[in-house]
Write an enzyme that holds these catalytic residues in place. Structure first.
Site, PDB file in Angstrom:
ATOM      1  N   CYS A   1       0.927  -1.249   0.039  1.00 11.54           N
ATOM      2  CA  CYS A   1      -0.019   0.488   0.223  1.00 11.54           C
ATOM      3  C   CYS A   1       0.731   1.260   0.305  1.00 11.54           C
ATOM      4  O   CYS A   1       2.347   1.227   0.053  1.00 11.54           O
ATOM      5  CB  CYS A   1      -0.861  -0.046   0.957  1.00 11.54           C
ATOM      6  SG  CYS A   1      -0.172   0.124   2.844  1.00 11.54           S
TER       7      CYS A   1
ATOM      8  N   CYS B   1       3.485   1.682   2.176  1.00 11.27           N
ATOM      9  CA  CYS B   1       4.738   0.532   2.726  1.00 11.27           C
ATOM     10  C   CYS B   1       5.915   1.879   1.560  1.00 11.27           C
ATOM     11  O   CYS B   1       7.396   1.877   1.849  1.00 11.27           O
ATOM     12  CB  CYS B   1       4.857  -0.350   1.767  1.00 11.27           C
ATOM     13  SG  CYS B   1       2.940  -1.608   1.831  1.00 11.27           S
TER      14      CYS B   1
ATOM     15  N   CYS C   1     -18.033 -14.648   6.274  1.00 11.38           N
ATOM     16  CA  CYS C   1     -17.838 -14.876   4.779  1.00 11.38           C
ATOM     17  C   CYS C   1     -16.399 -14.464   4.513  1.00 11.38           C
ATOM     18  O   CYS C   1     -15.729 -13.697   5.447  1.00 11.38           O
ATOM     19  CB  CYS C   1     -18.873 -14.974   3.390  1.00 11.38           C
ATOM     20  SG  CYS C   1     -18.771 -13.214   3.162  1.00 11.38           S
TER      21      CYS C   1
ATOM     22  N   CYS D   1     -15.835 -10.906   3.828  1.00 10.82           N
ATOM     23  CA  CYS D   1     -15.876  -9.818   5.509  1.00 10.82           C
ATOM     24  C   CYS D   1     -14.522  -9.967   5.406  1.00 10.82           C
ATOM     25  O   CYS D   1     -13.780  -9.225   6.121  1.00 10.82           O
ATOM     26  CB  CYS D   1     -16.919 -10.616   6.392  1.00 10.82           C
ATOM     27  SG  CYS D   1     -18.631 -11.219   6.164  1.00 10.82           S
TER      28      CYS D   1
ATOM     29  N   ASP E   1      22.271 -31.893   2.019  1.00  9.22           N
ATOM     30  CA  ASP E   1      23.039 -31.710   2.429  1.00  9.22           C
ATOM     31  C   ASP E   1      23.644 -33.203   3.028  1.00  9.22           C
ATOM     32  O   ASP E   1      22.891 -34.114   4.461  1.00  9.22           O
ATOM     33  CB  ASP E   1      23.153 -31.213   3.928  1.00  9.22           C
ATOM     34  CG  ASP E   1      24.246 -30.325   4.647  1.00  9.22           C
ATOM     35  OD1 ASP E   1      25.158 -30.295   3.755  1.00  9.22           O
ATOM     36  OD2 ASP E   1      24.358 -30.818   6.218  1.00  9.22           O
TER      37      ASP E   1
ATOM     38  N   ASP F   1      20.802 -28.624   8.366  1.00  4.06           N
ATOM     39  CA  ASP F   1      20.800 -28.943   9.730  1.00  4.06           C
ATOM     40  C   ASP F   1      21.934 -27.703  10.187  1.00  4.06           C
ATOM     41  O   ASP F   1      21.234 -27.067  11.214  1.00  4.06           O
ATOM     42  CB  ASP F   1      20.829 -29.879  10.070  1.00  4.06           C
ATOM     43  CG  ASP F   1      22.639 -30.315  10.021  1.00  4.06           C
ATOM     44  OD1 ASP F   1      22.841 -30.429   8.744  1.00  4.06           O
ATOM     45  OD2 ASP F   1      22.434 -31.149  10.991  1.00  4.06           O
TER      46      ASP F   1
ATOM     47  N   ASP G   1      24.160 -23.782   5.637  1.00  2.12           N
ATOM     48  CA  ASP G   1      23.270 -23.942   4.263  1.00  2.12           C
ATOM     49  C   ASP G   1      21.650 -23.265   4.511  1.00  2.12           C
ATOM     50  O   ASP G   1      21.413 -23.570   3.492  1.00  2.12           O
ATOM     51  CB  ASP G   1      22.622 -25.560   5.247  1.00  2.12           C
ATOM     52  CG  ASP G   1      22.997 -27.291   5.329  1.00  2.12           C
ATOM     53  OD1 ASP G   1      24.005 -27.084   4.273  1.00  2.12           O
ATOM     54  OD2 ASP G   1      22.943 -27.629   5.982  1.00  2.12           O
TER      55      ASP G   1
END
Length: 1012
Positions: free
Chosen positions: A16, A19, A116, A119, A540, A739, A743
């Site tokens: 918007c 931003c 709904c 909304c 990995d 992990d 990585d």
């Protein structure tokens, strides 16, 4: 003199004008910037500077505003989230993965009053208008809003006011709001049921009145028939304006936001039915001065029951929907149920039980057999076996002794122990898991954008279709006003987009919740959708395919250096490093009692090893290529190195600048489940790669153990992301499984990052999916879950659109010639059932289990489609039958009323009979027996019926037709003029003897024939 320049950039995440403003403000503070233009519509911007632009400063400013960007044009530069890779091993921090300034804030709002997806759209739109809001996502199914905002620009109060301005209510959800949310949900369900019960109480008598039209034998019919109008008005009014008040409020809120929603449709439909009836009721009173039907007849053209039934059925559907939606969030309830409610602590020499929320770090907590561990901590005394399956997935209890850690929410099985509380509240292991699942359930999958776009245009389109239906029926096809209005109302009601709004969020809620139950934490709809598209997975090696706990297997020296001295040097160096291999060497030396030396000028060489000064000598220790490539040394033990690497061992070389001193062999064993997981992926035709910094021989040895043929070896940490990108450029959808810290860039680069739960915080922060149990088979299970969830979403969207596609034409009475008519009240029930079918279909995901075909979920949608289509057609058939019966009974009642009125105008002994033709048309027949009505003495001779006419062997009897009936028959083409012959009319072959003059009385509606 500096030349002016312009730098063009692209920004991700703008929504918007707020931003734009945030980015402009940050860029304006950069030295040399003259002007800034930013557009959230295009996602692009330009910085105009004096002299050469400082691209790094521009990207840093955009980062401070909370957004990601890249420079485009000459010298394309991407903003780096991480610090330069040369320092990544030592300097990276978990929080550097996500671009988030100190002013960024995330909040979850609990919402009230949504009906709904429209909304949800209205609330989302209003929240994004608040200055400082970076993102807002509203989940209709979960009734939550997830908002990211700059706390220096916006506040929580402003967010709450924005929701209130949209016509809804909200509260801030916090760590203790789970119970409140549950109470809110239960209160909402009870409130809907109460409304339904009241609506049904008022509507039930009108249902009884409807049966009067189908059978004359129903008790009290004759007594109540003339009072139906006034009673229906009294009963329908509170339903319309009390039970249905919420629909009017929602519609008004929608109008304020210049949009239409489900409430708008229900409000329009019921208002049309109610006020059309009300106007007719008042006109009847104005004409007759009576609110009661005259001569025992029912007041015609009243549809109060339609409005009342419609509201009642919609409330029923919402109640059933709310109950079903409540079940979609059971995963959160189960996770929260794992938490203990109280804790037994020692304070001031006393043992007391306190609520879990009052436990603080440093408390001494006592746990007895069969109790839950309330918070995370370290065992101080005692021992026990603890069931940690809710975190690790391991079914066997884990023995815990003094000094070991315990996890909050786990179950103590046998012994008693005391422990020191170290992590409480939101810091416990379980709390972030609950929050992660909550965030995931409130997220949107990219496919949701399709549903959002459809919903945005759907409601206005439906209103236009409904108006078009009315115009065509009433103005072009000449239908009655009531017929056209009922068609208009049915279209409005059947097309409510509730099911479309529920299609995605309900499936995501159940899917992510089910994943959490099996140790698969999916961080939102985006990774969930990405997982089903993956066709290539990169693993990995260390800590992912292997256990990540290597052990020293060989130590060999070159020359006169003793093995123990070599071990002392390498262990001293590796003590400073955080690499898993370093830990193995240090632990090996420690177990053998080796005394370590002080290391000076220690430095890590990323991708190669380490260096440092020990006892005045500069040593290097790392991969063989550190000695060969960086130092230019001849590896005279190369044959031995190749042998060890061929066995899958990692070899590290110790050297000075001029001599190789020895080498260490380290082996990391493969996880027991890795081979099975790889086989499962290959069976699903997914390409599997292994990536590692090890040399080619070691990598191939490990890969061969698990069945991987695609190997990316000797890849430096900073190059892993580049390898991922290469595969993506080939058109592959790539998932990266890792992990470690090194990585993280590859996890971020991949289409889907999957982090192992035993890994670093950085990896888990970057991964879109976290595998808690450290079992590679769960990677396969995550893909299975993703595919099943996405399949459910697509099925749901089909259901939602399918009902509208088949429902709108039937509601618009396009197929009326085939006997298909849909009454508005039954259209409302059909609409409710479509929403229930979508939620019910999502709930089938609860049957998901790894490595098991969910047959119920597979075949149920087809069964549901058949069942609900059958029910829909039955609704149409019932409506059609009701319409036919109402038409026939209305005609019969009209004739019956006319017959009653006519009795007073005919002489005694004259028979007036109601005859029903084959077409179903009922007609009044006056059987003349030398005594026609006096007003027709000149028109019907005394001997009029004494003679017949025989033509071509067919005998025709004379018939005299009242003026009104004659005009109707002429319009229908039954005859055109007096003297025409009509076969099989009123059971006879007749000749039209005369059209009687108009009397403006009931006599104009009769047929006059002779009594024989």
């Amino acid at each position: 003199m500096n030349n002016a320049s312009s730098t063009h950039f692209k920004v991700n995440g703008m929504h918007c004008a707020s931003c734009e403003l945030l980015i402009k403000e940050e860029l304006s503070d950069v030295a040399g910037v003259k002007d800034v233009t930013v557009s959230h519509v295009t996602g692009e911007g330009t910085v105009h500077t004096d002299g050469e632009a400082n691209k790094e400063a521009i990207l840093a400013a955009i980062s401070r505003a909370g957004y990601k960007a890249e420079i485009v044009g000459n010298g394309v530069m991407h903003m780096e989230v991480l610090k330069p890779m040369q320092n990544v091993v030592q300097q990276i921090k978990p929080q550097t993965i996500a671009i988030q300034t100190k002013t960024d804030e995330k909040v979850i709002l609990s919402l009230f009053g949504m009906h709904c997806s429209s909304c949800a759209g209205v609330i989302e739109k209003n929240l994004k208008k608040v200055s400082g809001v970076a993102d807002a996502r509203v989940n209709f199914a979960a009734e939550k809003a997830h908002v990211s905002f700059n706390k220096q620009v916006a506040s929580e109060d402003q967010l709450l006011k924005a929701v209130e301005k949209a016509g809804y209510k909200a509260t801030v959800s916090d760590a203790n709001s789970g119970a409140l949310d549950k109470q809110k949900q239960e209160a909402h369900i009870k409130g809907l049921f109460r409304k339904f019960a009241i609506g049904l109480t008022f509507s039930a008598p009108m249902l009884y009145f409807m049966f009067f039209d189908f059978a004359s034998w129903i008790p009290f019919r004759a007594l109540l028939f003339p009072y139906i109008g006034i009673l229906s008005f009294i009963l329908a009014t509170p339903v319309q304006f009390w039970i249905g008040a919420g629909f009017y409020k929602g519609a008004i809120s929608g109008l304020k936001m210049r949009t239409f929603n489900m409430d708008s449709l229900i409000a329009i439909g019921t208002t049309v039915a109610y006020f059309y009836s009300f106007v007719n009721f008042m006109l009847y009173y104005a004409k007759t001065n009576s609110f009661i039907g005259l001569n025992g007849a029912k007041i015609p053209e009243l549809y109060f029951e339609t409005a009342a039934f419609l509201i009642t059925f919609v409330i029923l559907g919402k109640w059933l929907e709310a109950k079903a939606k409540g079940r979609t969030s059971e995963a959160i309830k189960k996770l929260m149920g794992l938490q203990a409610k109280t804790a037994r602590v020692e304070r001031n020499g006393q043992t007391i039980d306190i609520p879990l929320e009052e436990v603080v770090s440093g408390d001494i907590v006592i746990v007895r057999p069969g109790e839950k561990v309330p918070v995370d901590g370290e065992v101080l005394s005692g021992s026990s076996s603890i069931d940690e399956s809710m975190i690790t997935g391991e079914s066997l209890p884990v023995e815990k002794h003094v000094g070991e850690n315990v996890i909050g929410g786990t179950l103590n099985k046998t012994g008693s122990f005391t422990f020191l509380a170290t992590r409480v509240g939101s810091e416990t292991t379980l709390s972030p898991i609950i929050k992660l699942v909550e965030d995931a359930q409130g997220s949107k999958a990219p496919i949701q954008a399709v549903a959002d776009r459809i919903s945005a245009y759907f409601v206005p389109a439906v209103i236009l279709v409904a108006i078009g239906t009315f115009v065509i029926w009433y103005f072009l096809l000449g239908a009655t006003l009531s017929f056209a209005l009922m068609a208009f109302t049915a279209v409005i009601v059947i097309a409510c987009p509730c099911a479309l709004g529920l299609a995605t969020p309900t499936a995501i809620m159940v899917g992510t919740g089910k994943g959490a139950e099996h140790g698969i934490l999916v961080k939102g709809g985006e990774p969930l959708e990405a997982a089903c598209k993956v066709n290539t997975i990169i693993f990995d090696k260390t800590g992912t395919i292997t256990k990540g706990k290597p052990e020293v297997t060989d130590i060999e020296v070159v020359g006169d250096v003793p093995a123990e001295a070599a071990l002392q040097i390498v262990a001293s160096l590796e003590k400073q490093s955080e690499h898993p291999l370093a830990e193995a060497i240090y632990s090996y030396a420690n177990e053998r009692g080796v005394t370590l030396s002080e290391v000076n000028d220690f430095q890590a060489i990323p991708g190669y090893g380490v260096e440092g000064i020990v006892n005045g000598v500069h040593y290097y220790f790392g991969k063989p290529k550190l000695a060969s490539e960086r130092l230019g040394l001849n590896l005279i033990a190369g044959g031995r190195i190749e042998t060890l690497e061929g066995q899958g061992k990692t070899v590290m070389v110790l050297s000075t600048k001029t001599h190789v001193l020895g080498f260490v062999g380290v082996a990391d064993t493969v996880k027991e489940t890795s081979k099975e997981a790889i086989a499962m992926l290959l069976k699903r035709h997914i390409n599997v790669y292994m990536i590692t910094g090890d040399n080619e021989r070691t990598a191939r040895a490990i890969a061969s153990q698990v069945g991987i043929t695609n190997i990316l070896a000797e890849v430096l940490p900073e190059d892993k992301a580049a390898e991922v990108k290469k595969l993506q450029q080939e058109g592959r959808k790539v998932a990266m499984v890792g992990d470690g810290i090194n990585d993280a860039p590859a996890l971020a680069q991949a289409d889907l990052g999957i982090a192992m739960g035993s890994g670093t915080d950085v990896a888990m922060e970057t991964g879109g999916i976290v595998i808690i149990k450290n079992d590679l088979r769960d990677v396969v299970h995550a893909i299975e879950l993703s595919k099943e969830t996405m399949s459910k979403i697509k099925q749901n969207m089909f259901f939602a659109l399918f009902y509208n596609v088949i429902g709108i034409p039937v509601a618009a009475r396009v197929f009326v010639t085939f006997g298909l008519v849909l009454k508005p009240e039954l259209a409302g029930l059909a609409m409710a059932l479509s929403s229930i079918s979508v939620v019910g279909n999502s709930l089938l995901l609860r049957q998901f289990a790894p490595n098991r075909r969910n047959y119920i979920s597979t075949f149920a949608p087809a069964v549901m489609a058949v069942v609900f289509t059958f029910m829909f057609i039955q609704f149409a058939n019932i409506s059609s039958s009701m319409a036919k019966e109402e038409t026939a009974m209305a005609a019969a009642q009209t004739v019956e009323n006319a017959q009653t009125k006519a009795v007073s105008t005919v002489p005694t002994g004259v028979e007036v009979r109601l005859i029903t033709e084959k077409s179903g048309q009922a007609s009044l027949v006056y059987f003349v027996n030398k005594n026609a009505p006096g007003i027709f003495d000149k028109d019907i001779p005394l001997d009029a019926f004494d003679h017949t006419i025989k033509i071509a062997g067919v005998v025709y009897e004379p018939i005299y037709v009242g003026y009104s009936e004659a005009q109707t028959l002429i319009q229908k083409g039954v005859f055109s003029k007096e003297g025409d012959l009509v076969k099989d009319f009123l059971g006879k072959n007749v000749i039209i003897a005369k059209v009687l003059p108009q009397t403006n009385s009931v006599l104009d509606e009769f047929y006059y024939i002779g009594k024989k």
